[in-house]
Scaffold this motif. Structure first.
Motif, short mmCIF file in Angstrom:
data_model
loop_
_atom_site.label_atom_id
_atom_site.label_comp_id
_atom_site.label_asym_id
_atom_site.label_seq_id
_atom_site.Cartn_x
_atom_site.Cartn_y
_atom_site.Cartn_z
N VAL A 30 0.83 -1.20 0.00
CA VAL A 30 0.00 0.00 0.00
C VAL A 30 0.87 1.25 0.00
O VAL A 30 0.58 2.22 -0.74
CB VAL A 30 -0.98 0.00 1.20
CG1 VAL A 30 -1.71 1.32 1.32
CG2 VAL A 30 -1.96 -1.15 1.07
N ARG A 57 -4.07 -3.74 -2.70
CA ARG A 57 -4.41 -2.33 -2.92
C ARG A 57 -5.92 -2.18 -3.01
O ARG A 57 -6.50 -1.25 -2.43
CB ARG A 57 -3.75 -1.81 -4.19
CG ARG A 57 -4.07 -0.35 -4.40
CD ARG A 57 -3.25 0.25 -5.53
NE ARG A 57 -3.50 1.66 -5.62
CZ ARG A 57 -4.42 2.20 -6.42
NH1 ARG A 57 -5.17 1.44 -7.19
NH2 ARG A 57 -4.60 3.51 -6.44
N PHE A 60 -7.42 -2.49 0.41
CA PHE A 60 -7.17 -1.28 1.19
C PHE A 60 -8.13 -0.17 0.78
O PHE A 60 -8.70 0.52 1.63
CB PHE A 60 -5.72 -0.81 1.04
CG PHE A 60 -5.47 0.49 1.75
CD1 PHE A 60 -5.29 0.52 3.12
CD2 PHE A 60 -5.43 1.69 1.06
CE1 PHE A 60 -5.09 1.72 3.80
CE2 PHE A 60 -5.22 2.89 1.70
CZ PHE A 60 -5.05 2.90 3.08
N LEU A 68 -6.47 -4.92 5.37
CA LEU A 68 -5.14 -5.51 5.20
C LEU A 68 -4.93 -6.77 6.04
O LEU A 68 -3.96 -7.49 5.83
CB LEU A 68 -4.06 -4.49 5.51
CG LEU A 68 -4.04 -3.27 4.59
CD1 LEU A 68 -2.89 -2.36 4.94
CD2 LEU A 68 -3.99 -3.68 3.13
#
Length: 103
Positions: A30, A57, A60, A68
């Protein structure tokens, strides 16, 4: 977009030795994406696949820091709690067995 508090948390997870390695890698992914690197560059620098970068990603962006953590694994649920595991680990590391000098 990455908020400052999130950046600090991610940097902490990425650097701290006690962080689970999976979570540390997710945090590094990230952070690298937040620096503007594309999936191919992030994957090459971190030694993971492009699909892995895309997955973390995307998670997130959908759920922020909560996204995560690893999802629960399929199968039979645990029969012991995290507190019980912690108790055994602490006892193992901090107490000497009866009649012994060390483990």
């Amino acid at each position: 977009m990455l908020w400052e508090a999130e950046r600090l948390t991610l940097e902490s997870w990425a650097k701290r030795r006690s962080t689970a390695q999976g979570l540390a890698v997710h945090a590094r992914i990230v952070l690298a994406c937040a620096n503007g690197w594309n999936y191919t560059v992030v994957a090459a620098r971190l030694g993971v696949g492009r699909d892995t970068v895309r997955r973390w990603r995307t998670r997130f962006l959908a759920r922020r820091l909560d996204g995560l953590a690893d999802e629960p694994r399929p199968g039979v649920p645990r029969t012991i709690t995290g507190a019980q595991v912690e108790e055994v680990v602490v006892r193992t590391l901090e107490q000497t067995p009866q009649g012994g000098t060390h483990w």
